[in-house]
Design a protein around this motif. Structure first.
Motif, short mmCIF file in Angstrom:
data_model
loop_
_atom_site.label_atom_id
_atom_site.label_comp_id
_atom_site.label_asym_id
_atom_site.label_seq_id
_atom_site.Cartn_x
_atom_site.Cartn_y
_atom_site.Cartn_z
N ALA A 185 0.93 -0.87 -0.28
CA ALA A 185 0.05 -0.33 -0.01
C ALA A 185 0.99 1.08 0.05
O ALA A 185 0.40 2.01 -0.79
CB ALA A 185 -1.30 0.28 1.12
N LYS A 186 1.93 1.24 1.05
CA LYS A 186 2.65 2.68 1.20
C LYS A 186 3.52 2.79 -0.99
O LYS A 186 3.63 4.25 -0.87
CB LYS A 186 4.19 1.81 1.67
N TRP A 187 3.42 1.76 -1.85
CA TRP A 187 4.73 1.97 -2.57
C TRP A 187 3.28 2.16 -4.27
O TRP A 187 3.09 3.56 -4.49
CB TRP A 187 4.83 1.12 -2.96
N LEU A 188 1.94 1.49 -3.87
CA LEU A 188 0.53 1.77 -4.65
C LEU A 188 0.11 3.25 -4.20
O LEU A 188 -0.09 4.26 -5.25
CB LEU A 188 -0.27 1.18 -4.26
N PHE A 189 -0.15 3.49 -3.25
CA PHE A 189 -0.50 5.28 -2.84
C PHE A 189 0.46 6.11 -1.74
O PHE A 189 -0.20 6.73 -2.42
CB PHE A 189 -2.04 4.52 -1.61
N ASN A 190 1.63 6.04 -2.24
CA ASN A 190 2.24 6.82 -2.38
C ASN A 190 2.39 7.79 -0.80
O ASN A 190 1.89 8.72 -0.24
CB ASN A 190 2.61 7.97 -3.28
N LEU A 191 2.12 6.37 0.41
CA LEU A 191 1.66 6.76 1.82
C LEU A 191 2.83 7.12 2.86
O LEU A 191 3.99 6.36 2.81
CB LEU A 191 0.99 5.67 2.47
N GLN A 192 3.07 7.59 3.80
CA GLN A 192 3.91 7.66 4.94
C GLN A 192 3.63 6.21 5.97
O GLN A 192 2.56 6.31 5.73
CB GLN A 192 4.25 8.44 5.56
N PRO A 193 4.60 5.63 6.38
CA PRO A 193 4.08 4.40 7.49
C PRO A 193 2.82 4.79 7.95
O PRO A 193 2.21 3.78 8.59
CB PRO A 193 5.69 3.93 8.03
N GLU A 194 3.18 5.72 8.87
CA GLU A 194 1.80 5.90 10.11
C GLU A 194 0.75 6.54 9.19
O GLU A 194 -0.54 6.33 10.44
CB GLU A 194 2.49 7.61 10.42
N GLN A 195 0.42 6.42 8.54
CA GLN A 195 -0.62 7.02 7.33
C GLN A 195 -1.58 5.42 7.03
O GLN A 195 -2.25 5.49 6.70
CB GLN A 195 -0.76 7.42 6.46
N ILE A 196 -0.78 4.52 7.82
CA ILE A 196 -0.92 2.64 7.05
C ILE A 196 -1.97 1.63 8.84
O ILE A 196 -0.59 1.88 9.43
CB ILE A 196 0.16 1.98 6.64
N GLU A 197 -3.11 1.82 8.88
CA GLU A 197 -3.95 0.96 9.82
C GLU A 197 -4.11 -0.29 9.66
O GLU A 197 -4.74 -0.22 8.37
CB GLU A 197 -4.37 1.92 10.62
N VAL A 198 -3.50 -0.93 10.31
CA VAL A 198 -4.53 -2.28 10.38
C VAL A 198 -5.64 -2.65 11.32
O VAL A 198 -5.56 -2.36 12.07
CB VAL A 198 -3.74 -3.43 10.25
N VAL A 199 -6.64 -3.11 10.48
CA VAL A 199 -7.80 -3.72 12.06
C VAL A 199 -8.19 -5.47 11.41
O VAL A 199 -8.14 -5.28 10.00
CB VAL A 199 -9.26 -2.55 11.93
N ILE A 200 -8.61 -5.77 12.27
CA ILE A 200 -9.58 -7.00 12.29
C ILE A 200 -10.70 -7.34 12.07
O ILE A 200 -11.43 -6.47 13.08
CB ILE A 200 -9.04 -8.01 13.20
N HIS A 201 -11.31 -7.74 10.87
CA HIS A 201 -12.66 -7.67 10.85
C HIS A 201 -13.02 -9.14 10.08
O HIS A 201 -12.30 -9.60 8.89
CB HIS A 201 -12.92 -6.62 9.47
N PRO A 202 -13.45 -10.25 10.69
CA PRO A 202 -13.57 -11.08 10.63
C PRO A 202 -14.23 -11.82 9.70
O PRO A 202 -14.77 -13.24 9.12
CB PRO A 202 -13.81 -12.10 11.79
N GLN A 203 -14.87 -11.28 9.40
CA GLN A 203 -16.31 -11.50 8.24
C GLN A 203 -15.90 -10.78 6.92
O GLN A 203 -16.41 -11.93 6.41
CB GLN A 203 -17.43 -10.43 8.66
N SER A 204 -14.28 -10.04 6.39
CA SER A 204 -14.27 -9.86 5.40
C SER A 204 -15.43 -9.16 4.19
O SER A 204 -15.55 -9.86 3.07
CB SER A 204 -13.35 -11.70 5.11
N VAL A 205 -16.06 -8.51 4.85
CA VAL A 205 -16.94 -7.68 3.77
C VAL A 205 -16.62 -6.61 3.88
O VAL A 205 -16.60 -5.31 1.96
CB VAL A 205 -17.92 -7.71 4.78
N ILE A 206 -15.34 -5.73 4.71
CA ILE A 206 -15.54 -4.04 4.11
C ILE A 206 -13.78 -4.60 4.03
O ILE A 206 -12.94 -5.24 4.14
CB ILE A 206 -15.19 -3.76 5.39
N HIS A 207 -13.96 -4.15 2.41
CA HIS A 207 -12.46 -5.07 1.64
C HIS A 207 -11.43 -3.82 2.38
O HIS A 207 -10.14 -4.32 2.32
CB HIS A 207 -12.70 -5.37 0.79
#
Ligand code: NAD
Ligand code: MG
Length: 389
Positions: free
Chosen positions: A229-251
């Motif tokens: 994601a950092k490379w595709l969208f030209n982001l800084q590391p602190e702009q990238i978050e991860v959340v666990i969403h077990p249903q995998s409906v929001i991609h």
């Protein structure tokens, strides 16, 4: 009378894999829009031949050279050109007979042919995240130089890409990558220490190739996706978050500077992001199952368990450090996952191999492509020596 839009000619690198076969399903359902120009496979010659007889490409490559004669003979009554070996992948990527490459080879092996297609100015529908993890700076720079658009196929990145359509003037505040948590969500190290290959290969929501399925179970996949994601969208590391969403409906989601969040949602089905990348900017009508909120009364979200799934922390270290760190992380992980799949090491050993290899291989701040290849080789050798391969 207006002439019909010409068909888009598609080269599928890794056509016998999970993404490759689903890409062919999408093409089979839309033969008025797409045709197949190139198919490649590493070792499954029988499926490659079956696919070739159905889709009649211009050329095919079988990676395993010992299978060349078999493929050549099976296709002798056709005009399909048959090639074999690693070099041939780069040669056919340089053809000007196709419009879009679906980069669906797994691992570092996808990097060279994808780079060739980029230098060839082709559109890249990118599933092979390792290409960006290993050498994201060089890949993105070349894509600008050669006006080669990279359209993500990875479902999270496709979601973000879709959320960004029409937002080119609006900076991203942050992105939120969703993670299912994999088959061992909620488990602790005392459980994971005994996990075996067959259990780890059972992903709750997605059916995928073996390597990415193990990466999903260890959460390395989400770490690789942060770097992607950092490379595709030209982001800084602190702009990238991860959340666990077990249903995998929001991609995945994008948050803009006004605090507004956009999400892309749907059933977990890779055919959708594959189709979106192939048809972009057009959405293609299909009969895939539709999502119903009534059948999913609750969508839930949780913090990742960084203490148990330490691969995520290692990937964040690579993301923040830059240079050759992610390349080294990826190489060690490929070796460790391969060894786990062969029952040579335990589940938690995967992390130990990656961590030790990252400590061992010297850091290079701005590697050349050659230095990325060398770092990859050095990391593989060290990781293999730890496992005593
Ligand atoms: P897979 O193992 O099912 O298929 C891999 C393909 O690559 C096969 O066609 C195989 O013949 C070919 N291949 C393997 N090793 C090769 C080599 N050394 N040289 C040339 N070709 C080789 O993998 P997959 O699950 O389809 O994943 C492919 C890529 O897409 C990976 O990078 C993965 O991370 C990414 N991806 C997959 C999914 C998914 O749902 N499967 C989702 C998102 C991203
Ligand atoms: Mg993904």
């Amino acid at each position: 009378m207006a002439s019909a839009t010409p068909k888009r000619s598609v080269a599928i690198f890794g056509s016998t894999g999970s993404i490759g076969t689903q890409a062919l399903e999408v093409i089979r359902a839309n033969t008025d829009m797409f045709e197949v120009d190139i198919l490649t496979a590493q070792s499954n010659d029988e499926l490659l031949v079956t696919q070739s007889l159905e889709f009649n490409p211009n050329a095919v490559v079988i990676g395993d050279e010992s299978k060349y004669e078999k493929v050549k003979t099976a296709l002798s009554k056709t005009n399909i050109k048959v090639f074999a070996g690693e070099k041939a992948l780069e040669e056919v990527a340089s053809f000007d007979t196709y419009d879009v490459m679906i980069a669906a080879i797994v691992g570092f092996a996808g990097l060279r042919p994808t780079l060739k297609a980029i230098e060839n100015g082709k559109v890249i529908a990118l599933a092979n995240k390792e290409t960006l993890v290993v050498a994201g700076d060089i890949v993105m720079q070349k894509s600008i130089e050669h006006k080669s658009a990279i359209i993500p196929v990875d479902s999270e990145h496709s979601a973000i890409f879709q959320c960004l359509v029409g937002e080119s003037r609006n900076p991203i505040e942050k992105i939120i990558l969703t993670a299912s948590g994999g088959p061992f969500f909620g488990k602790k190290p005392n459980f994971l220490v005994n996990v075996k290959r067959d259990h780890a290969l059972q992903h709750p929501n997605w059916s995928m190739g073996a390597k990415i399925t193990i990466d999903s179970a260890t959460l390395m996949n989400k770490g690789l996706e942060m770097i992607e994601a950092k490379w595709l969208f030209n982001l800084q590391p602190e702009q990238i978050e991860v959340v666990i969403h077990p249903q995998s409906v929001i991609h995945s989601m994008v948050q803009f500077e006004d605090g507004s969040l956009k999400a892309q949602m749907g059933f977990p089905d890779m055919k959708l992001p594959i189709q979106y990348a192939l048809g972009f900017p057009q959405r293609i009508k299909n009969d895939f199952p539709r999502f119903s909120f009534k059948k999913y009364p609750a969508l839930t979200f949780e913090e990742p368990d960084f203490k148990t799934f330490r691969n995520l922390g290692l990937a964040i270290d690579a993301l923040q450090s830059g240079g050759n760190k992610a390349c080294v992380l990826n190489a060690a992980n490929e070796i460790a996952v391969w060894a786990f799949l062969k029952n040579r090491i335990g589940f938690l050993d995967i992390t130990a191999v990656v961590e030790k290899t990252m400590e061992y291989v010297p850091f290079i701040q701005s590697p050349t492509l050659q230095e990325y290849f060398e770092s990859d080789g050095e990391a593989r050798n060290f990781a293999a020596s730890m496992i005593k391969l």
